[in-house]
Design a protein around this motif. Structure first.
Motif, PDB file in Angstrom:
ATOM      1  N   UNK A  55      37.592 -41.066  -5.613  1.00  0.00           N
ATOM      2  CA  UNK A  55      38.651 -41.747  -4.946  1.00  0.00           C
ATOM      3  C   UNK A  55      38.433 -43.227  -3.864  1.00  0.00           C
ATOM      4  N   UNK A  56      36.935 -43.293  -3.471  1.00  0.00           N
ATOM      5  CA  UNK A  56      36.701 -43.853  -2.292  1.00  0.00           C
ATOM      6  C   UNK A  56      35.575 -45.208  -2.122  1.00  0.00           C
ATOM      7  N   UNK A  57      36.722 -45.719  -3.395  1.00  0.00           N
ATOM      8  CA  UNK A  57      35.018 -46.994  -3.367  1.00  0.00           C
ATOM      9  C   UNK A  57      35.150 -47.196  -2.102  1.00  0.00           C
ATOM     10  N   UNK A  58      33.462 -47.668  -2.265  1.00  0.00           N
ATOM     11  CA  UNK A  58      32.629 -48.728  -1.119  1.00  0.00           C
ATOM     12  C   UNK A  58      32.728 -50.079  -2.122  1.00  0.00           C
ATOM     13  N   UNK A  59      32.793 -50.618  -0.415  1.00  0.00           N
ATOM     14  CA  UNK A  59      33.165 -52.777  -1.340  1.00  0.00           C
ATOM     15  C   UNK A  59      30.641 -52.297  -1.368  1.00  0.00           C
ATOM     16  N   UNK A  60      30.913 -53.380  -2.030  1.00  0.00           N
ATOM     17  CA  UNK A  60      29.408 -54.136  -2.651  1.00  0.00           C
ATOM     18  C   UNK A  60      28.924 -55.330  -2.789  1.00  0.00           C
ATOM     19  N   UNK A  61      28.395 -55.930  -3.710  1.00  0.00           N
ATOM     20  CA  UNK A  61      28.509 -57.855  -3.523  1.00  0.00           C
ATOM     21  C   UNK A  61      28.713 -58.386  -4.668  1.00  0.00           C
ATOM     22  N   UNK A  62      29.927 -59.204  -4.218  1.00  0.00           N
ATOM     23  CA  UNK A  62      30.214 -60.268  -5.475  1.00  0.00           C
ATOM     24  C   UNK A  62      31.302 -60.094  -5.540  1.00  0.00           C
ATOM     25  N   UNK A  63      32.626 -58.990  -4.643  1.00  0.00           N
ATOM     26  CA  UNK A  63      33.884 -58.585  -4.592  1.00  0.00           C
ATOM     27  C   UNK A  63      34.331 -57.508  -5.833  1.00  0.00           C
ATOM     28  N   UNK A  64      32.801 -56.412  -5.749  1.00  0.00           N
ATOM     29  CA  UNK A  64      32.436 -55.336  -6.450  1.00  0.00           C
ATOM     30  C   UNK A  64      32.432 -54.063  -5.620  1.00  0.00           C
ATOM     31  N   UNK A  65      33.386 -53.154  -5.974  1.00  0.00           N
ATOM     32  CA  UNK A  65      32.650 -51.696  -5.467  1.00  0.00           C
ATOM     33  C   UNK A  65      32.513 -50.728  -6.424  1.00  0.00           C
ATOM     34  N   UNK A  66      31.893 -49.569  -5.453  1.00  0.00           N
ATOM     35  CA  UNK A  66      31.699 -48.717  -6.429  1.00  0.00           C
ATOM     36  C   UNK A  66      32.130 -47.546  -5.740  1.00  0.00           C
ATOM     37  N   UNK A  67      31.224 -46.185  -6.347  1.00  0.00           N
ATOM     38  CA  UNK A  67      32.143 -44.625  -6.317  1.00  0.00           C
ATOM     39  C   UNK A  67      30.730 -43.730  -6.783  1.00  0.00           C
ATOM     40  N   UNK A  68      31.059 -42.894  -6.512  1.00  0.00           N
ATOM     41  CA  UNK A  68      29.788 -41.506  -6.265  1.00  0.00           C
ATOM     42  C   UNK A  68      29.842 -41.402  -7.433  1.00  0.00           C
ATOM     43  N   UNK A  69      29.140 -41.324  -7.980  1.00  0.00           N
ATOM     44  CA  UNK A  69      28.768 -40.862 -10.227  1.00  0.00           C
ATOM     45  C   UNK A  69      29.305 -39.159  -9.772  1.00  0.00           C
ATOM     46  N   UNK A  70      28.106 -38.435  -9.228  1.00  0.00           N
ATOM     47  CA  UNK A  70      28.328 -37.157  -8.639  1.00  0.00           C
ATOM     48  C   UNK A  70      27.243 -36.643  -9.387  1.00  0.00           C
TER      49      UNK A  70
END
Length: 349
Positions: A55-70
């Motif tokens: 649930x904790x999306x973190x920002x990455x480049x160019x207006x994109x986010x990511x989150x843990x896959x696990x």
């Protein structure tokens, strides 16, 4: 990287569903060897923790986010077979309750996010720990590298599936470049989260970390004023610094806080797949989710108008449901192992 309904055609989705079902069946059998009275309770907690951190999306480049896959985190903490089951439980809860990841695409998501990440991560991890010194630091370093590589591997796997069964005509080469590029960056976040979590657990209960089994602390003796390693025959196991119950309660509380409070501050930017799909037209045939009417759809509680309260309650409910469902699965697997090893079972053999 949750694939929605409509991205992948029905035949490919059906095939991945068969692959996912087969992998889960194999994992249920393999998990019997991995789970014991120490690690079975931890597995349900790992599933809940993955749900919370996703649930904790973190920002990455160019207006994109990511989150843990696990997948890497689960494989290293509780074993690769159990790891596949942990991530699959999370994906099932997300798809049914929260309309996150299509139901017709469930086989795609399990294949990509549970199987590929776990297999790649654990293969890399085992390769590294064989050549690195058997120390806590080596396990943490291997966890970092394994998690980092598992995310672009999943991106490649999705691209391959889309090349076979995609529902829109797109330039696969461009999609592959975009997917791998953004997911390398997301993989860095995955690696940091995985290494920190594995390092934290191994610092207090190394005996509970599947990937650290056999890790021992060499006794050191003072000889003529200098510290030297004792002979291998006199090694001693690394002592636990906290009880299993304390670790479990602490992990659950952490998961609840992350999902119920910290998640409100997560990045609102589209994740890697959503961004690539929008940029390259993959999402033109996206279908409405079958669970769109769920009272928890989109990680909010229906009829709760306060956004912070709605999201927090949904997160807490998700963690609770996931830990219960995961614990039930792993308790059943553990019970089956116990039954198989019972005197009656041995006599029947």
């Amino acid at each position: 990287m949750h694939v929605p309904d409509g991205f992948i055609n029905a035949p490919t989705s059906a095939v991945t569903g068969v692959v996912a079902a087969g992998a889960i069946a194999v994992s249920l059998r393999g998990a019997r060897r991995e789970l014991d009275e120490r690690t079975a309770p931890l597995a349900g907690l790992v599933a809940a923790f993955i749900f919370a951190v996703q649930m904790l999306n973190f920002p990455v480049a160019a207006g994109t986010s990511g989150h843990l896959l696990g997948g890497a985190l689960a494989a290293i903490l509780v074993g690769p077979f159990t790891g596949v089951l942990c991530v699959s439980v999370v994906l099932l809860m997300q798809g049914i309750l929260f309309a996150d990841g299509g139901l017709t695409a469930l086989g795609v998501n399990i294949t990509d996010m549970a199987i590929v990440t776990t297999v790649v991560a654990y293969a890399v991890f085992r390769g590294l720990v064989k050549v690195l010194p058997r120390t806590r630091r080596s396990v943490t370093v291997a966890s970092f590298v394994a998690a980092l590589l598992s995310v672009p591997a999943a991106a490649v796997a999705f691209t391959a599936l889309y090349a076979v069964g995609g529902t829109t005509e797109v330039a696969i080469g461009k999609v592959a470049g975009a997917m791998v590029g953004v997911h390398v960056l997301i993989g860095l976040g995955e690696a940091v989260i995985t290494a920190l979590t594995v390092g934290a657990v191994i610092a207090v209960r190394p005996d509970l970390v599947y990937g650290a089994r056999g890790l021992q602390q060499r006794l050191r003796l003072r000889v003529n004023g200098e510290l030297v390693d004792a002979p291998a025959a006199h090694t001693a196991p690394v002592a636990a610094r906290t009880s299993r119950r304390t670790l479990w309660v602490g992990g659950l509380v952490t998961s609840l806080v992350l999902a119920g409070f910290v998640s409100f501050y997560a990045s609102a930017n589209p994740d890697g797949l959503e961004k690539v799909a929008a940029d390259h037209g993959i999402d033109r045939k996206t279908e409405e989710h079958a669970s769109a009417g769920s009272p928890l759809a989109d990680y909010g509680v229906e009829d709760v108008t306060n956004a912070r309260l709605s999201g927090g309650l949904a997160g807490v409910i998700g963690v609770g449901v996931t830990v219960v469902a995961g614990s039930a699965v792993f308790w059943a697997v553990r019970r089956r192992r116990t039954a198989d090893a019972s005197p009656t079972a041995v006599e029947n053999v």
